[in-house]
Write an enzyme that holds these catalytic residues in place. Structure first.
Site, PDB file in Angstrom:
ATOM      1  N   GLN A   1      37.908 -43.837  30.740  1.00  0.00           N
ATOM      2  CA  GLN A   1      37.924 -42.964  29.558  1.00  0.00           C
ATOM      3  C   GLN A   1      37.916 -41.505  30.025  1.00  0.00           C
ATOM      4  O   GLN A   1      36.991 -41.092  30.722  1.00  0.00           O
ATOM      5  CB  GLN A   1      36.667 -43.248  28.727  1.00  0.00           C
ATOM      6  CG  GLN A   1      36.525 -42.432  27.465  1.00  0.00           C
ATOM      7  CD  GLN A   1      35.199 -42.721  26.774  1.00  0.00           C
ATOM      8  OE1 GLN A   1      34.222 -43.088  27.424  1.00  0.00           O
ATOM      9  NE2 GLN A   1      35.150 -42.570  25.471  1.00  0.00           N
ATOM     10  N   GLY A   2      38.937 -40.746  29.665  1.00  0.00           N
ATOM     11  CA  GLY A   2      39.043 -39.359  30.135  1.00  0.00           C
ATOM     12  C   GLY A   2      38.904 -38.371  28.998  1.00  0.00           C
ATOM     13  O   GLY A   2      39.887 -37.802  28.524  1.00  0.00           O
TER      14      GLY A   2
ATOM     15  N   SER B   1      35.579 -36.208  28.760  1.00  0.00           N
ATOM     16  CA  SER B   1      34.746 -35.078  29.188  1.00  0.00           C
ATOM     17  C   SER B   1      35.486 -34.187  30.187  1.00  0.00           C
ATOM     18  O   SER B   1      36.274 -34.663  30.999  1.00  0.00           O
ATOM     19  CB  SER B   1      33.468 -35.581  29.856  1.00  0.00           C
ATOM     20  OG  SER B   1      32.756 -36.402  28.981  1.00  0.00           O
TER      21      SER B   1
ATOM     22  N   SER C   1      33.783 -43.055  34.010  1.00  0.00           N
ATOM     23  CA  SER C   1      33.118 -44.261  34.525  1.00  0.00           C
ATOM     24  C   SER C   1      34.147 -45.207  35.118  1.00  0.00           C
ATOM     25  O   SER C   1      35.182 -45.472  34.499  1.00  0.00           O
ATOM     26  CB  SER C   1      32.393 -45.000  33.397  1.00  0.00           C
ATOM     27  OG  SER C   1      31.355 -44.209  32.895  1.00  0.00           O
TER      28      SER C   1
ATOM     29  N   GLU D   1      32.716 -47.474  20.034  1.00  0.00           N
ATOM     30  CA  GLU D   1      31.830 -47.320  21.190  1.00  0.00           C
ATOM     31  C   GLU D   1      30.366 -47.289  20.755  1.00  0.00           C
ATOM     32  O   GLU D   1      29.536 -48.019  21.274  1.00  0.00           O
ATOM     33  CB  GLU D   1      32.208 -46.016  21.911  1.00  0.00           C
ATOM     34  CG  GLU D   1      31.401 -45.742  23.166  1.00  0.00           C
ATOM     35  CD  GLU D   1      31.908 -44.509  23.915  1.00  0.00           C
ATOM     36  OE1 GLU D   1      32.497 -43.617  23.281  1.00  0.00           O
ATOM     37  OE2 GLU D   1      31.701 -44.447  25.137  1.00  0.00           O
TER      38      GLU D   1
ATOM     39  N   ASN E   1      22.193 -38.216  22.497  1.00  0.00           N
ATOM     40  CA  ASN E   1      21.436 -38.550  21.283  1.00  0.00           C
ATOM     41  C   ASN E   1      21.134 -37.305  20.445  1.00  0.00           C
ATOM     42  O   ASN E   1      20.968 -37.410  19.228  1.00  0.00           O
ATOM     43  CB  ASN E   1      20.161 -39.309  21.668  1.00  0.00           C
ATOM     44  CG  ASN E   1      20.484 -40.741  22.072  1.00  0.00           C
ATOM     45  OD1 ASN E   1      21.653 -41.102  22.214  1.00  0.00           O
ATOM     46  ND2 ASN E   1      19.465 -41.574  22.246  1.00  0.00           N
ATOM     47  N   GLU E   2      21.079 -36.138  21.098  1.00  0.00           N
ATOM     48  CA  GLU E   2      20.895 -34.906  20.302  1.00  0.00           C
ATOM     49  C   GLU E   2      22.108 -34.720  19.373  1.00  0.00           C
ATOM     50  O   GLU E   2      21.960 -34.399  18.192  1.00  0.00           O
ATOM     51  CB  GLU E   2      20.757 -33.674  21.221  1.00  0.00           C
ATOM     52  CG  GLU E   2      19.452 -33.592  22.001  1.00  0.00           C
ATOM     53  CD  GLU E   2      19.432 -34.517  23.224  1.00  0.00           C
ATOM     54  OE1 GLU E   2      20.507 -34.965  23.659  1.00  0.00           O
ATOM     55  OE2 GLU E   2      18.324 -34.814  23.720  1.00  0.00           O
TER      56      GLU E   2
HETATM   57  C1  LIG Z   1      26.549 -42.894  32.796  1.00  0.00           C
HETATM   58  C2  LIG Z   1      27.543 -41.959  32.158  1.00  0.00           C
HETATM   59  C3  LIG Z   1      28.845 -42.411  31.955  1.00  0.00           C
HETATM   60  C4  LIG Z   1      29.782 -41.556  31.398  1.00  0.00           C
HETATM   61  N1  LIG Z   1      31.077 -42.000  31.282  1.00  0.00           N
HETATM   62  C5  LIG Z   1      32.022 -41.181  30.775  1.00  0.00           C
HETATM   63  C6  LIG Z   1      33.390 -41.610  30.723  1.00  0.00           C
HETATM   64  O1  LIG Z   1      33.724 -42.725  31.121  1.00  0.00           O
HETATM   65  N2  LIG Z   1      34.299 -40.740  30.224  1.00  0.00           N
HETATM   66  C7  LIG Z   1      33.978 -39.496  29.779  1.00  0.00           C
HETATM   67  O2  LIG Z   1      34.858 -38.785  29.316  1.00  0.00           O
HETATM   68  N3  LIG Z   1      32.691 -39.048  29.830  1.00  0.00           N
HETATM   69  C8  LIG Z   1      31.708 -39.867  30.331  1.00  0.00           C
HETATM   70  N4  LIG Z   1      30.411 -39.418  30.427  1.00  0.00           N
HETATM   71  C9  LIG Z   1      30.108 -38.048  30.070  1.00  0.00           C
HETATM   72  C10 LIG Z   1      29.293 -37.913  28.781  1.00  0.00           C
HETATM   73  O3  LIG Z   1      30.076 -38.190  27.669  1.00  0.00           O
HETATM   74  C11 LIG Z   1      28.731 -36.473  28.763  1.00  0.00           C
HETATM   75  O4  LIG Z   1      27.838 -36.359  29.837  1.00  0.00           O
HETATM   76  C12 LIG Z   1      28.029 -36.159  27.454  1.00  0.00           C
HETATM   77  O5  LIG Z   1      28.937 -36.113  26.395  1.00  0.00           O
HETATM   78  C13 LIG Z   1      27.280 -34.814  27.534  1.00  0.00           C
HETATM   79  O6  LIG Z   1      28.121 -33.789  27.974  1.00  0.00           O
HETATM   80  P1  LIG Z   1      27.676 -32.839  29.170  1.00  0.00           P
HETATM   81  O7  LIG Z   1      27.254 -33.716  30.322  1.00  0.00           O
HETATM   82  O8  LIG Z   1      28.766 -31.868  29.409  1.00  0.00           O
HETATM   83  O9  LIG Z   1      26.350 -32.099  28.674  1.00  0.00           O
HETATM   84  P2  LIG Z   1      26.272 -30.853  27.711  1.00  0.00           P
HETATM   85  O10 LIG Z   1      27.252 -31.017  26.601  1.00  0.00           O
HETATM   86  O11 LIG Z   1      26.382 -29.614  28.529  1.00  0.00           O
HETATM   87  O12 LIG Z   1      24.831 -31.000  27.116  1.00  0.00           O
HETATM   88  C14 LIG Z   1      23.654 -30.626  27.854  1.00  0.00           C
HETATM   89  C15 LIG Z   1      22.447 -30.860  26.950  1.00  0.00           C
HETATM   90  O13 LIG Z   1      22.533 -29.991  25.789  1.00  0.00           O
HETATM   91  C16 LIG Z   1      22.410 -30.768  24.603  1.00  0.00           C
HETATM   92  N5  LIG Z   1      23.298 -30.210  23.569  1.00  0.00           N
HETATM   93  C17 LIG Z   1      24.572 -29.761  23.725  1.00  0.00           C
HETATM   94  N6  LIG Z   1      25.073 -29.335  22.555  1.00  0.00           N
HETATM   95  C18 LIG Z   1      24.109 -29.518  21.631  1.00  0.00           C
HETATM   96  C19 LIG Z   1      24.023 -29.287  20.219  1.00  0.00           C
HETATM   97  N7  LIG Z   1      25.049 -28.780  19.510  1.00  0.00           N
HETATM   98  N8  LIG Z   1      22.868 -29.617  19.577  1.00  0.00           N
HETATM   99  C20 LIG Z   1      21.801 -30.140  20.279  1.00  0.00           C
HETATM  100  N9  LIG Z   1      21.826 -30.368  21.607  1.00  0.00           N
HETATM  101  C21 LIG Z   1      22.963 -30.075  22.271  1.00  0.00           C
HETATM  102  C22 LIG Z   1      22.900 -32.155  24.986  1.00  0.00           C
HETATM  103  O14 LIG Z   1      22.375 -33.144  24.104  1.00  0.00           O
HETATM  104  C23 LIG Z   1      22.348 -32.295  26.405  1.00  0.00           C
HETATM  105  O15 LIG Z   1      21.001 -32.668  26.368  1.00  0.00           O
HETATM  106  C24 LIG Z   1      29.434 -40.236  30.991  1.00  0.00           C
HETATM  107  C25 LIG Z   1      28.117 -39.806  31.173  1.00  0.00           C
HETATM  108  C26 LIG Z   1      27.184 -40.643  31.758  1.00  0.00           C
HETATM  109  C27 LIG Z   1      25.783 -40.129  31.950  1.00  0.00           C
END
Ligand SMILES: Cc1cc2nc3c(=O)[nH]c(=O)nc-3n(C[C@H](O)[C@H](O)[C@H](O)COP(=O)(O)OP(=O)(O)OC[C@H]3O[C@@H](n4cnc5c(N)ncnc54)[C@H](O)[C@@H]3O)c2cc1C
Length: 386
Positions: free
Chosen positions: A125-126, A128, A160, A243, A369-370
């Site tokens: 899944q692409g 992020s 992933s 999902e 979850n946020e």
């Molecule tokens: C095990 C694992 C597998 C994954 N697999 C995939 C995959 O296959 N494909 C893919 O595309 N992505 C994947 N991801 C990425 C995942 O979708 C992102 O990590 C996630 O969406 C959070 O984005 P970020 O890491 O950029 O954190 P950020 O968006 O930078 O967030 C950082 C923190 O700020 C909080 N935050 C941000 N914005 C807000 C808001 N508006 N209100 C309240 N809180 C906020 C978030 O909740 C988090 O705690 C995976 C992640 C993990 C951990």
């Protein structure tokens, strides 16, 4: 509501159970986040497919069994009961598959679904990007139209199992002047395309199934587009619904963890206090509640309903429950919890530590979850954005 299974469903369960008992590998496979493990998991998936059990609710022409979603839940219960391997192609079969059923052309369904069901083609899944995680509408990777192709530029990350996958489904900005949710297009990209570079990322436990993916003028034909140009957000929201709301984490996974937790409690009862006993009971009850709630969702879908914003409630529930179950297990194990299963004093610590490390990521992946709480506040409770 009638919670009893029909004779046909009971027969289906017996058939699935017999096949799984005869075919599930006796020893656990190596992790699918390693090269060796990814190959072993592909071989297992091929066997599952040959037996007709790869994706039971799909039509037979696409590699399924023509069952319905209730039977899929039954199959999942049997799958976890049998201790069968994790599904290496879960992003394909549970996320992209249902999305293709809804938005794909007949040619796309025929081209992609059968090889997805057999895991001959494994999907990543692409979505992020380094600057677009929670804020997915900030996606910058470009898909510039050039006659009958799109030219891809930019980067995706956290894919992933991306290191061992064959294809990636991704969201790209096809209108460079567009902003936010508009101008995004959903594309199906072969990872072996010239101009695509896949770089593994080491995970918490050291394995390297995760990947970042770079696009340097990689060309994909327009037939790789799912739905219309600029309609990517709508398609991606449907994928996210599957999902978070149903398919990625079926209740059987958590019921099986709860069953193992009760077993662990019995083995370690002497050192456990009343609070720990209550925590175990609560986990078990919540896993059952999740199962009943999922049966309700499936009944609604079978009557023509759709998954909506309530998928966010679901995602918070399963991810927090999974973490609580693993934390409870570690408390039961006490200092032994930190030992690797092979350590001389480990005495049946099993895979709880590994499971705990993965459970920590549950509140992050599939949308944090946020963010789910924001969705619930705005779309279910009708609270203002600020
Ligand atoms: C095990 C694992 C597998 C994954 N697999 C995939 C995959 O296959 N494909 C893919 O595309 N992505 C994947 N991801 C990425 C995942 O979708 C992102 O990590 C996630 O969406 C959070 O984005 P970020 O890491 O950029 O954190 P950020 O968006 O930078 O967030 C950082 C923190 O700020 C909080 N935050 C941000 N914005 C807000 C808001 N508006 N209100 C309240 N809180 C906020 C978030 O909740 C988090 O705690 C995976 C992640 C993990 C951990």
């Amino acid at each position: 509501m009638d919670l009893r299974y029909t004779p046909e469903q009971a027969a289906f369960r017996a058939e699935a159970r017999a096949w799984l008992e005869a075919n599930v590998p006796a020893e656990p496979l190596p992790s699918f986040d390693t090269l060796e493990g990814s190959l072993a998991h592909r071989r297992w998936e091929a066997k599952l497919h040959a037996g007709g059990w790869a994706m039971v609710p799909w039509p037979r022409e696409y590699g399924g069994r023509g069952a319905n979603l209730l039977e899929w839940l039954i199959f999942e219960e049997e799958y976890y009961r049998a201790g069968a391997p994790k599904r290496i192609n879960q992003n394909g079969i549970f996320l992209l598959g249902p999305t293709l059923m809804e938005f794909g052309t007949p040619a796309q369904k025929a081209r992609y679904l059968p090889k997805m069901a057999s895991s001959e083609e494994v999907w990543a899944q692409g979505w992020s990007e380094p600057n677009a995680g929670s804020d997915m509408a900030a996606i910058q990777a470009l898909a510039v139209r050039d006659a009958d192709h799109y030219v891809l530029r930019g980067q995706k990350t956290w894919a992933s199992r991306g290191a061992f996958a064959d294809y990636l489904f991704g969201l790209f900005r096809s209108d460079p002047a567009s902003e936010r949710h508009k101008g995004l297009t959903f594309l199906l990209v072969p990872l072996r395309t010239p101009g695509v570079t896949v770089r593994p990322i080491a995970q918490l436990g050291g394995e390297t199934g995760f990947a970042e993916v770079f696009f340097d003028d990689a060309r994909v034909p327009v037939e790789s587009r799912l739905a219309g140009e600029g309609e990517g957000w709508k398609v991606a929201m449907a994928t996210a619904g599957f999902e978070r709301g149903l398919m990625l984490r079926s209740p059987a996974r958590f019921q099986e963890t709860a069953r193992r937790l009760v077993e662990l409690y019995r083995e370690n009862e002497a050192g456990a206090d009343a609070l720990l006993r209550e925590a175990v009971v609560r986990c078990w009850v919540e896993a059952e509640a999740y199962a009943l709630d999922t049966y309700r969702t499936v009944s609604r879908l079978l009557e023509g309903g759709k998954i909506g914003a309530e998928a966010s409630l679901n995602k918070i529930f399963w991810s927090e429950l999974d973490l609580r179950m693993h934390e409870t297990a570690l408390r039961l194990l006490g200092p032994r919890a930190e030992l690797l299963p092979a350590a001389p004093a480990a005495k049946g610590v099993g895979s709880w530590l590994d499971g705990y490390l993965f459970a920590l990521s549950g509140p992050i992946y599939a949308g944090t979850n946020e963010i789910q709480r924001n969705v619930i506040a705005e779309r279910i409770l009708g609270l203002p954005k600020d």
